[in-house]
Scaffold this motif. Structure first.
Motif, PDB file in Angstrom:
ATOM      1  N   LEU A 200       0.831  -1.202   0.000  1.00  0.00           N
ATOM      2  CA  LEU A 200       0.000   0.000   0.000  1.00  0.00           C
ATOM      3  C   LEU A 200       0.868   1.256   0.000  1.00  0.00           C
ATOM      4  CD1 LEU A 200      -2.767  -1.043   2.563  1.00  0.00           C
ATOM      5  CD2 LEU A 200      -3.010  -0.812   0.088  1.00  0.00           C
ATOM      6  N   GLN A 201       1.989   1.216   0.694  1.00  0.00           N
ATOM      7  CA  GLN A 201       2.875   2.370   0.733  1.00  0.00           C
ATOM      8  C   GLN A 201       3.465   2.636  -0.645  1.00  0.00           C
ATOM      9  OE1 GLN A 201       3.327   4.630   3.282  1.00  0.00           O
ATOM     10  NE2 GLN A 201       4.295   5.737   1.597  1.00  0.00           N
ATOM     11  N   ALA A 202       3.732   1.553  -1.400  1.00  0.00           N
ATOM     12  CA  ALA A 202       4.263   1.720  -2.750  1.00  0.00           C
ATOM     13  C   ALA A 202       3.226   2.388  -3.651  1.00  0.00           C
ATOM     14  CB  ALA A 202       4.669   0.365  -3.326  1.00  0.00           C
ATOM     15  N   VAL A 203       1.959   2.032  -3.464  1.00  0.00           N
ATOM     16  CA  VAL A 203       0.885   2.682  -4.213  1.00  0.00           C
ATOM     17  C   VAL A 203       0.807   4.162  -3.827  1.00  0.00           C
ATOM     18  CG1 VAL A 203      -1.580   2.714  -4.700  1.00  0.00           C
ATOM     19  CG2 VAL A 203      -0.420   0.535  -4.353  1.00  0.00           C
ATOM     20  N   ALA A 204       0.948   4.433  -2.518  1.00  0.00           N
ATOM     21  CA  ALA A 204       0.929   5.813  -2.034  1.00  0.00           C
ATOM     22  C   ALA A 204       2.060   6.617  -2.664  1.00  0.00           C
ATOM     23  CB  ALA A 204       1.040   5.836  -0.509  1.00  0.00           C
ATOM     24  N   ASP A 205       3.259   6.043  -2.709  1.00  0.00           N
ATOM     25  CA  ASP A 205       4.409   6.728  -3.303  1.00  0.00           C
ATOM     26  C   ASP A 205       4.163   7.016  -4.782  1.00  0.00           C
ATOM     27  OD1 ASP A 205       5.659   6.592  -0.870  1.00  0.00           O
ATOM     28  OD2 ASP A 205       6.806   4.778  -1.360  1.00  0.00           O
ATOM     29  N   CYS A 206       3.539   6.050  -5.460  1.00  0.00           N
ATOM     30  CA  CYS A 206       3.239   6.217  -6.881  1.00  0.00           C
ATOM     31  C   CYS A 206       2.276   7.386  -7.104  1.00  0.00           C
ATOM     32  CB  CYS A 206       2.645   4.917  -7.439  1.00  0.00           C
ATOM     33  SG  CYS A 206       2.149   5.010  -9.176  1.00  0.00           S
ATOM     34  N   ASN A 208       1.721   9.897  -5.092  1.00  0.00           N
ATOM     35  CA  ASN A 208       2.392  11.140  -4.710  1.00  0.00           C
ATOM     36  C   ASN A 208       3.305  11.631  -5.830  1.00  0.00           C
ATOM     37  OD1 ASN A 208       1.179  11.274  -2.165  1.00  0.00           O
ATOM     38  ND2 ASN A 208       2.770  10.028  -1.207  1.00  0.00           N
ATOM     39  N   ARG A 209       4.009  10.681  -6.489  1.00  0.00           N
ATOM     40  CA  ARG A 209       4.890  11.075  -7.610  1.00  0.00           C
ATOM     41  C   ARG A 209       4.083  11.660  -8.769  1.00  0.00           C
ATOM     42  NH1 ARG A 209       7.497   6.169  -6.355  1.00  0.00           N
ATOM     43  NH2 ARG A 209       6.397   5.127  -8.071  1.00  0.00           N
ATOM     44  N   LYS A 210       2.861  11.178  -8.924  1.00  0.00           N
ATOM     45  CA  LYS A 210       1.996  11.679  -9.992  1.00  0.00           C
ATOM     46  C   LYS A 210       1.384  13.045  -9.648  1.00  0.00           C
ATOM     47  CE  LYS A 210       0.499   7.135 -11.776  1.00  0.00           C
ATOM     48  NZ  LYS A 210       0.645   7.359 -13.226  1.00  0.00           N
ATOM     49  N   GLY A 211       1.614  13.470  -8.408  1.00  0.00           N
ATOM     50  CA  GLY A 211       1.122  14.781  -7.993  1.00  0.00           C
ATOM     51  C   GLY A 211      -0.260  14.779  -7.372  1.00  0.00           C
ATOM     52  N   ARG A 213      -3.137  14.191  -4.394  1.00  0.00           N
ATOM     53  CA  ARG A 213      -3.250  14.372  -2.964  1.00  0.00           C
ATOM     54  C   ARG A 213      -4.602  13.823  -2.484  1.00  0.00           C
ATOM     55  NH1 ARG A 213       1.214  14.727  -3.777  1.00  0.00           N
ATOM     56  NH2 ARG A 213       2.734  16.355  -3.240  1.00  0.00           N
ATOM     57  N   THR A 214      -4.717  13.592  -1.195  1.00  0.00           N
ATOM     58  CA  THR A 214      -5.977  13.132  -0.619  1.00  0.00           C
ATOM     59  C   THR A 214      -7.001  14.265  -0.695  1.00  0.00           C
ATOM     60  OG1 THR A 214      -5.502  13.916   1.620  1.00  0.00           O
ATOM     61  CG2 THR A 214      -4.642  11.736   0.997  1.00  0.00           C
ATOM     62  N   PRO A 215      -8.276  13.978  -0.465  1.00  0.00           N
ATOM     63  CA  PRO A 215      -9.297  15.033  -0.494  1.00  0.00           C
ATOM     64  C   PRO A 215      -8.999  16.197   0.447  1.00  0.00           C
ATOM     65  CG  PRO A 215     -10.365  12.887  -0.523  1.00  0.00           C
ATOM     66  CD  PRO A 215      -8.894  12.642  -0.283  1.00  0.00           C
ATOM     67  N   ARG A 216      -8.202  15.931   1.490  1.00  0.00           N
ATOM     68  CA  ARG A 216      -7.850  16.992   2.438  1.00  0.00           C
ATOM     69  C   ARG A 216      -6.561  17.709   2.071  1.00  0.00           C
ATOM     70  NH1 ARG A 216      -9.365  14.571   8.470  1.00  0.00           N
ATOM     71  NH2 ARG A 216     -11.583  14.185   8.036  1.00  0.00           N
ATOM     72  N   GLY A 217      -5.954  17.329   0.933  1.00  0.00           N
ATOM     73  CA  GLY A 217      -4.762  18.014   0.466  1.00  0.00           C
ATOM     74  C   GLY A 217      -3.454  17.468   0.984  1.00  0.00           C
ATOM     75  N   SER A 218      -3.497  16.323   1.665  1.00  0.00           N
ATOM     76  CA  SER A 218      -2.277  15.733   2.207  1.00  0.00           C
ATOM     77  C   SER A 218      -1.684  14.719   1.233  1.00  0.00           C
ATOM     78  CB  SER A 218      -2.580  15.032   3.538  1.00  0.00           C
ATOM     79  OG  SER A 218      -3.185  15.921   4.459  1.00  0.00           O
ATOM     80  N   GLU A 219      -0.404  14.386   1.458  1.00  0.00           N
ATOM     81  CA  GLU A 219       0.199  13.335   0.666  1.00  0.00           C
ATOM     82  C   GLU A 219      -0.407  11.990   1.066  1.00  0.00           C
ATOM     83  OE1 GLU A 219       4.428  13.322   0.929  1.00  0.00           O
ATOM     84  OE2 GLU A 219       4.651  14.879  -0.588  1.00  0.00           O
ATOM     85  N   PHE A 220      -0.410  11.075   0.117  1.00  0.00           N
ATOM     86  CA  PHE A 220      -0.950   9.750   0.403  1.00  0.00           C
ATOM     87  C   PHE A 220      -0.004   8.956   1.295  1.00  0.00           C
ATOM     88  CE2 PHE A 220      -3.739  10.533  -3.208  1.00  0.00           C
ATOM     89  CZ  PHE A 220      -4.901   9.877  -2.820  1.00  0.00           C
ATOM     90  N   ASN A 221      -0.607   8.168   2.183  1.00  0.00           N
ATOM     91  CA  ASN A 221       0.140   7.168   2.932  1.00  0.00           C
ATOM     92  C   ASN A 221      -0.604   5.843   2.793  1.00  0.00           C
ATOM     93  OD1 ASN A 221      -2.056   7.281   4.706  1.00  0.00           O
ATOM     94  ND2 ASN A 221      -1.009   8.724   6.068  1.00  0.00           N
ATOM     95  N   ALA A 222      -0.097   4.791   3.412  1.00  0.00           N
ATOM     96  CA  ALA A 222      -0.705   3.470   3.260  1.00  0.00           C
ATOM     97  C   ALA A 222      -2.169   3.454   3.720  1.00  0.00           C
ATOM     98  CB  ALA A 222       0.107   2.436   4.047  1.00  0.00           C
ATOM     99  N   THR A 223      -2.452   4.130   4.824  1.00  0.00           N
ATOM    100  CA  THR A 223      -3.816   4.147   5.353  1.00  0.00           C
ATOM    101  C   THR A 223      -4.777   4.829   4.394  1.00  0.00           C
ATOM    102  OG1 THR A 223      -2.993   4.181   7.634  1.00  0.00           O
ATOM    103  CG2 THR A 223      -5.267   4.898   7.267  1.00  0.00           C
ATOM    104  N   ALA A 224      -4.351   5.962   3.834  1.00  0.00           N
ATOM    105  CA  ALA A 224      -5.203   6.691   2.891  1.00  0.00           C
ATOM    106  C   ALA A 224      -5.469   5.865   1.636  1.00  0.00           C
ATOM    107  CB  ALA A 224      -4.554   8.020   2.518  1.00  0.00           C
TER     108      ALA A 224
END
Length: 240
Positions: A200-206, A208-211, A213-224
């Motif tokens: 999940l973290q690898a998906v989050a990193d992917c 984030n690299r694409k630019g 963000r979550t609905p709240r404007g934060s970077e993705f993490n595994a939980t999100a």
């Protein structure tokens, strides 16, 4: 065998609206499907006002898409779960065939007629209520104590109703924004998943690299990512 997509709706004012909550609607739908040999291939549930057209509701939009994708008919417990507006019902008839569990043999003409009669009755009730309140107000203006008390109570009830309506509108807007966000990001999420990521973290990193963000404007993490994939009904990576 006819394939059907079940659609259930309750109002944000409570599941017991019209005495027809979530479980009651499911029961109507399941019994009708079993009695008529319909194959339920999907179920969608909305918690929104019936004033919105079906295609404007988060899950209603998905239900319509599922019907088109699988050449299925839409199934609801009662006609007013689709809409209380004759116009909306008529427009919906142009988009999809649908069945009503409480009147499974009704054709399009009959359903349109039932919708028109129900709307007319609601309009009659609204007018009678308006006339009664006007008469009560005249009595209050004339100084009748009992009438003054009743008008005061009615005003308080209306103010409470407006507050609930404001919350409902805000909730509908929020749900619509979330649905639009999920629809827009879904293909990019799938692209990340197809890029041989294993966590999940690898998906989050992917993402984030694409630019993104979550609905709240934060970077993705595994939980999100996990929450997003569950919302989109996507299978989670075996290694999370």
């Amino acid at each position: 065998m006819i394939n059907v997509v079940a659609y259930i709706r309750v109002s944000t004012s409570g599941q017991g609206e019209s005495g027809l909550g979530l479980e009651a609607q499911r029961d109507y739908i399941e019994r009708a499907a079993q009695a008529n040999g319909w194959n339920v291939i999907g179920k969608f549930v909305d918690v929104v006002s019936g004033k919105l057209a079906l295609e404007e509701r988060p899950e209603g939009k998905k239900a319509l898409a599922a019907c088109k994708q699988h050449n299925a008919q839409l199934l609801v417990a009662k006609l007013d779960r689709l809409s209380r507006s004759v116009l909306h019902i008529a427009q919906l008839m142009e988009q999809v065939d649908f069945k009503v569990a409480t009147m499974p043999q009704a054709d399009k003409f009959q359903l349109h007629l039932f919708a028109a009669l129900a709307q007319q009755e609601r309009e009659f009730i609204a007018q009678r209520t308006k006339d009664a309140l006007a008469a009560l107000q005249r009595r209050a203006d004339a100084g009748e104590t009992e009438a003054v008390v009743k008008v005061s109570r009615r005003t308080q009830a209306l103010e409470k109703g407006r507050a609930v309506a404001d919350i409902t509108v805000a909730n509908n807007i929020r749900l619509s924004k979330i649905a639009n966000y999920q629809t827009a990001i879904e293909p990019h999420l799938k692209s990340c998943l197809h890029d041989k990521v294993k966590t999940l973290q690898a998906v989050a990193d992917c993402l984030n690299r694409k630019g993104f963000r979550t609905p709240r404007g934060s970077e993705f993490n595994a939980t999100a990512v996990r929450r997003l994939m569950i919302a989109l009904d996507l299978p989670l990576p075996k290694t999370v």
